[in-house]
Design an enzyme around this catalytic site. Structure first.
Site, PDB file in Angstrom:
ATOM      1  CG  HIS A   4      -3.015   5.356  -0.386  1.00 55.48           C
ATOM      2  ND1 HIS A   4      -2.039   4.702  -1.118  1.00 55.48           N
ATOM      3  CD2 HIS A   4      -2.357   6.190   0.455  1.00 55.48           C
ATOM      4  CE1 HIS A   4      -0.850   5.128  -0.728  1.00 55.48           C
ATOM      5  NE2 HIS A   4      -1.000   6.015   0.207  1.00 55.48           N
TER       6      HIS A   4
HETATM    7  O1  RIB Z   1      -1.619   2.049   2.745  1.00 56.30           O
HETATM    8  C1  RIB Z   1      -2.560   3.079   2.582  1.00 56.30           C
HETATM    9  C2  RIB Z   1      -3.755   2.853   3.439  1.00 56.30           C
HETATM   10  O2  RIB Z   1      -3.377   2.870   4.802  1.00 56.30           O
HETATM   11  C3  RIB Z   1      -4.816   3.947   3.299  1.00 56.30           C
HETATM   12  O3  RIB Z   1      -6.077   3.400   3.539  1.00 56.30           O
HETATM   13  C4  RIB Z   1      -4.450   4.912   4.377  1.00 56.30           C
HETATM   14  O4  RIB Z   1      -5.580   5.664   4.835  1.00 56.30           O
HETATM   15  C5  RIB Z   1      -3.995   3.971   5.455  1.00 56.30           C
HETATM   16  O5  RIB Z   1      -5.158   3.498   6.121  1.00 56.30           O
END
Ligand code: RIB
Ligand code: CA
Length: 367
Positions: free
Chosen positions: A276
């Site tokens: 992500h």
């Molecule tokens: O939903 C994904 C996010 O939430 C990413 O930034 C992961 O590291 C968590 O922080």
């Protein structure tokens, strides 16, 4: 849970900060970062976190960036772990030139919810690294953010990879700050359902009030949400390439990945982890990796089931609607805004192979 941030905060402050943000209106639209010459100034706000760790290592291997600082925040794991994890990544990348400023222990108004189920108890998938020798600077994150933005007005982009508590705190402590920030590139939100509740993505779920302040601040936002990051599952082949490269950075990334893949499989996930945060960072390096669309994005903060939901509005003849007015309430109309004014460029598609070539290529490079 005690001490939150260095700014006393009440719901009244939150409402005032949101309203103030509405006054700073135009969304000028982010000039594609890769189209500009010379390193671009960024502050990376982060809750490492497996995918944060990959994003930090990618950032520190990217000459297009002038990383003015890293500001850990509580999120995936408590601040007591996100801080040393950020320091560990700076040491692994051999970048002691980058200051690390300690951020918030907890969201503005809510109890901290962590994601150890996805990132392991230590936030790095369970991969163990030595205690960092590096220390954070004395100033807290919100003060540091203000200092750097005011030192370089109009030049600094905030790349946010966790809950937006630090950024919101900085904005609330200095009403002139929003207009000096070049942009916010965030991993956060989703227009296609959440990953904590059916409505909310983790970073916005943890601190919806902070996210709303940022979306309503008038700062140009590029939102890299689950709509695209769900298409970035790390594979064994990616990890093997990192292991074969044999550098300090690539081996550390591979170690974190191997541990987190094992954790994911034990949790019953047949693929992933998703990168992500690395995608959000990569989108700043090369926005052509993604397809963007203008939206007016707002954040639900009252819903008992939906707090943290990011709603994306497109132009509508009848104006932008909120919930129907209640008989007991003072509002008589459901119209929130008559006119569509976008406040965010939202990523709606991604070229995943090109993204991984950038990510793995840079983490594996010996240069
Ligand atoms: O939903 C994904 C996010 O939430 C990413 O930034 C992961 O590291 C968590 O922080
Ligand atoms: Ca994160």
């Amino acid at each position: 849970m005690t001490s939150r941030t260095n700014v006393p905060f009440t719901r009244r402050d939150f409402v005032a900060a949101s309203a103030a943000g509405l006054a700073v209106s135009t969304f000028a639209g982010a000039v594609p970062a890769f189209a500009q010459s010379g390193p671009r100034r960024v502050i990376i706000d982060t809750d490492p976190g497996v995918d944060d760790a990959f994003a930090l290592l990618l950032a520190m291997r990217s000459p297009e960036l002038k990383i003015e600082g890293i500001t850990p925040v509580a999120g995936n794991v408590p601040l007591e772990l996100t801080l040393p994890n950020a320091l560990r990544m700076v040491e692994i990348a051999n970048r002691p030139d980058i200051p690390v400023a300690v951020g918030a222990h907890a969201p503005l108004l809510r109890r901290l919810v962590t994601a150890t189920y996805a990132h392991g108890e230590n936030g790095l998938g369970g991969a163990v690294f030595p205690e960092p020798k590096l220390k954070p600077i004395a100033d807290p994150a919100s003060v540091f953010i203000r200092q750097i933005v005011r030192k370089y007005p109009g030049e600094v982009t905030l790349i946010t990879l966790g809950p937006l508590t630090n950024v919101a705190t900085a904005l609330m402590s200095d009403t002139g700050l929003a207009s000096m920030i070049k942009g916010v590139t965030m991993m956060g939100g989703s227009l296609s359902g959440g990953n904590v509740t059916p409505a909310a993505e983790f970073n916005v779920y943890v601190d919806p009030e902070a996210a709303r302040i940022v979306f309503q601040s008038g700062i140009p936002v590029t939102m890299v949400g689950l709509d695209v990051t769900r298409k970035t599952a790390l594979t064994d082949a990616h990890v093997k390439r990192l292991e074969d490269a044999g550098t300090q950075v690539s081996l550390a990334a591979a170690k974190i990945a191997r541990n987190d893949i094992d954790l994911n499989r034990r949790e019953g996930n047949s693929s992933g982890p998703n990168m992500h945060d690395s995608l959000a960072l990569a989108s700043f390096l090369d926005p052509t990796l993604l397809t963007w669309r203008d939206y007016y994005v707002d954040v639900e903060t009252e819903g008992e089931l939906t707090a943290g939901e990011t709603l994306g509005y497109r132009p509508s003849e009848s104006g932008l609607h909120g919930s129907a007015a209640t008989l007991a309430g003072t509002k008589t109309s459901a119209v929130l805004r008559d006119k569509f004014v976008p406040n965010a460029k939202v990523a709606v598609d991604v070229n995943s192979p090109r993204f991984f070539e950038l990510l793995i290529g840079r983490l594996a490079s010996k240069a």
